[in-house]
Design an enzyme around this catalytic site. Structure first.
Site, PDB file in Angstrom:
ATOM      1  N   LEU A  97      -0.169  52.198  18.748  1.00 56.49           N
ATOM      2  CA  LEU A  97      -1.403  51.506  19.179  1.00 56.49           C
ATOM      3  C   LEU A  97      -1.403  50.068  18.685  1.00 56.49           C
ATOM      4  O   LEU A  97      -1.984  49.185  19.301  1.00 56.49           O
ATOM      5  CB  LEU A  97      -2.624  52.205  18.564  1.00 56.49           C
ATOM      6  N   CYS A 128       4.374  87.962  -0.483  1.00 59.05           N
ATOM      7  CA  CYS A 128       5.574  87.678   0.313  1.00 59.05           C
ATOM      8  C   CYS A 128       6.028  88.996   0.959  1.00 59.05           C
ATOM      9  O   CYS A 128       6.177  90.003   0.247  1.00 59.05           O
ATOM     10  CB  CYS A 128       6.690  87.148  -0.597  1.00 59.05           C
ATOM     11  N   VAL A 172       3.196  68.513  11.899  1.00 57.56           N
ATOM     12  CA  VAL A 172       3.309  69.945  11.567  1.00 57.56           C
ATOM     13  C   VAL A 172       2.505  70.792  12.558  1.00 57.56           C
ATOM     14  O   VAL A 172       2.345  71.992  12.372  1.00 57.56           O
ATOM     15  CB  VAL A 172       2.806  70.187  10.120  1.00 57.56           C
ATOM     16  N   HIS A 185       8.827  67.769   7.873  1.00 53.70           N
ATOM     17  CA  HIS A 185       7.746  68.008   6.903  1.00 53.70           C
ATOM     18  C   HIS A 185       7.229  69.438   6.981  1.00 53.70           C
ATOM     19  O   HIS A 185       6.149  69.726   6.482  1.00 53.70           O
ATOM     20  CB  HIS A 185       6.579  67.030   7.143  1.00 53.70           C
TER      21      HIS A 185
HETATM   22  N1  APR Z   1      -1.067  56.334  20.333  1.00 50.79           N
HETATM   23  C1  APR Z   1      -0.058  55.773  19.598  1.00 50.79           C
HETATM   24  N2  APR Z   1      -0.150  55.556  18.262  1.00 50.79           N
HETATM   25  C2  APR Z   1      -1.291  55.927  17.648  1.00 50.79           C
HETATM   26  C3  APR Z   1      -2.377  56.510  18.338  1.00 50.79           C
HETATM   27  C4  APR Z   1      -2.221  56.722  19.732  1.00 50.79           C
HETATM   28  N3  APR Z   1      -3.197  57.271  20.478  1.00 50.79           N
HETATM   29  N4  APR Z   1      -3.378  56.749  17.436  1.00 50.79           N
HETATM   30  C5  APR Z   1      -2.920  56.330  16.243  1.00 50.79           C
HETATM   31  N5  APR Z   1      -1.679  55.828  16.358  1.00 50.79           N
HETATM   32  C6  APR Z   1      -0.804  55.305  15.295  1.00 50.79           C
HETATM   33  C7  APR Z   1      -1.516  54.480  14.240  1.00 50.79           C
HETATM   34  O1  APR Z   1      -1.577  53.122  14.633  1.00 50.79           O
HETATM   35  C8  APR Z   1      -0.582  54.682  13.042  1.00 50.79           C
HETATM   36  O2  APR Z   1       0.454  53.715  13.041  1.00 50.79           O
HETATM   37  O3  APR Z   1      -0.270  56.426  14.629  1.00 50.79           O
HETATM   38  C9  APR Z   1       0.030  56.068  13.287  1.00 50.79           C
HETATM   39  C10 APR Z   1      -0.529  57.145  12.372  1.00 50.79           C
HETATM   40  O4  APR Z   1      -0.129  56.835  11.065  1.00 50.79           O
HETATM   41  P1  APR Z   1      -0.399  57.899   9.910  1.00 50.79           P
HETATM   42  O5  APR Z   1      -1.792  58.390   9.994  1.00 50.79           O
HETATM   43  O6  APR Z   1       0.082  57.268   8.632  1.00 50.79           O
HETATM   44  O7  APR Z   1       0.543  59.146  10.276  1.00 50.79           O
HETATM   45  P2  APR Z   1       2.081  59.301  10.025  1.00 50.79           P
HETATM   46  O8  APR Z   1       2.784  57.986  10.134  1.00 50.79           O
HETATM   47  O9  APR Z   1       2.551  60.398  10.881  1.00 50.79           O
HETATM   48  O10 APR Z   1       2.135  59.782   8.484  1.00 50.79           O
HETATM   49  C11 APR Z   1       3.414  60.097   7.969  1.00 50.79           C
HETATM   50  O11 APR Z   1       2.418  60.824   5.898  1.00 50.79           O
HETATM   51  O12 APR Z   1       0.690  61.888   4.891  1.00 50.79           O
HETATM   52  C12 APR Z   1       2.001  62.018   5.262  1.00 50.79           C
HETATM   53  O13 APR Z   1       3.111  64.020   5.718  1.00 50.79           O
HETATM   54  C13 APR Z   1       2.154  63.142   6.231  1.00 50.79           C
HETATM   55  O14 APR Z   1       3.642  63.284   8.100  1.00 50.79           O
HETATM   56  C14 APR Z   1       2.666  62.462   7.487  1.00 50.79           C
HETATM   57  C15 APR Z   1       3.282  61.192   6.956  1.00 50.79           C
END
Ligand code: APR
Length: 228
Positions: free
Chosen positions: A198, A132, A90, A105
């Site tokens: 990662l 609003c 977002v 989202h």
């Molecule tokens: N490069 C590549 N991958 C990375 C890096 C990086 N520098 N740093 C972290 N990651 C990976 C982590 O290994 C993990 O798999 O990014 C991922 C982050 O996962 P989450 O924190 O769960 O984020 P996300 O998958 O986007 O969450 C999905 O959950 O809470 C809700 O709405 C929220 O959009 C979000 C959704």
């Protein structure tokens, strides 16, 4: 004609200094989801929720693009086929890089009226009871899809997944549906699948290729190989 669908998650913006959700010390280690990312939480304590998104909006406004955002924008410009970017993020960094993107989202720079569904550009800071601009009801909220709500543009996304030849998930842990299920939809339609992260995720088994490393390096390398 090749059609690439790319799903991005918080890991894409990690190197821009924006925290992810589920990594060590991530957002969900600092805040309870039920308090700051559900309609019930907003009902219970709108001030807490508005301040949570105000902090993230200010952080995102100052965040710098990283090489991965730039590489994806270059791919969209230079790739001879279609490149669709669907993001769970977002933070607005895809747009800052010049990408066209589907926000499933919502977005921090969006505000929504809970009374009349009007949408407008969110101010940097929002407060409970903000009116609003269209119907004047004190019903403004962040235009973010909270847990328990339906993600945006799902029909359009399903159509893209049905027609893609390559599906790539970047920086997402594969723990939140429907996004985590996109790879299965793409596979069902015969697409090649690549996961850039990662480390391994809950859905790594569904991907044919894994590029392990920071997005700024791996996405840049992947785009260069695709374009050259
Ligand atoms: N490069 C590549 N991958 C990375 C890096 C990086 N520098 N740093 C972290 N990651 C990976 C982590 O290994 C993990 O798999 O990014 C991922 C982050 O996962 P989450 O924190 O769960 O984020 P996300 O998958 O986007 O969450 C999905 O959950 O809470 C809700 O709405 C929220 O959009 C979000 C959704």
């Amino acid at each position: 004609m090749e059609k690439i669908v790319i799903l991005t998650g918080a890991g894409l913006s990690a190197e821009s200094g924006l925290g992810t959700f589920r990594d060590e010390g991530g957002l969900w280690a600092q805040h309870r989801i039920e308090d700051v990312a559900t309609p019930e939480g907003f009902q219970r304590n709108p001030r807490l929720v508005m301040d949570f998104y105000n902090a993230r909006r200010e952080q995102a406004a100052q965040a710098q693009l990283n090489a991965a955002h730039k590489a994806l924008a270059r791919l969209q410009k230079e790739f001879p086929g279609e490149v669709i970017i669907v993001t769970q993020n977002v933070d607005g960094l895809h747009e800052k890089a010049g990408s066209a993107v589907i926000h499933m989202h919502g977005a921090l720079d969006g505000a929504l009226c809970a009374a009349c569904d009007h949408r407008w550009q969110a101010p940097l800071r929002m407060a409970p009871g903000d009116a609003c601009p269209k119907c004047n009801a004190p019903a403004a909220r962040p235009d973010i899809v909270w847990f328990g709500e339906i993600p945006y543009h799902m029909e359009e996304i399903a159509a893209h997944l049905a027609g893609c030849t390559l599906f790539v998930a970047i920086g997402t842990s594969g723990q939140v549906y429907p996004a985590a299920g996109f790879v299965q939809e793409a596979l069902m339609h015969g697409a090649q699948t690549v996961e850039i992260n990662l480390n391994a995720t809950d859905v790594s088994g569904a991907f044919q290729t894994h590029l392990i490393g920071p997005a700024s390096q791996e996405v840049t390398r992947w785009v260069e190989n695709l374009l050259n």
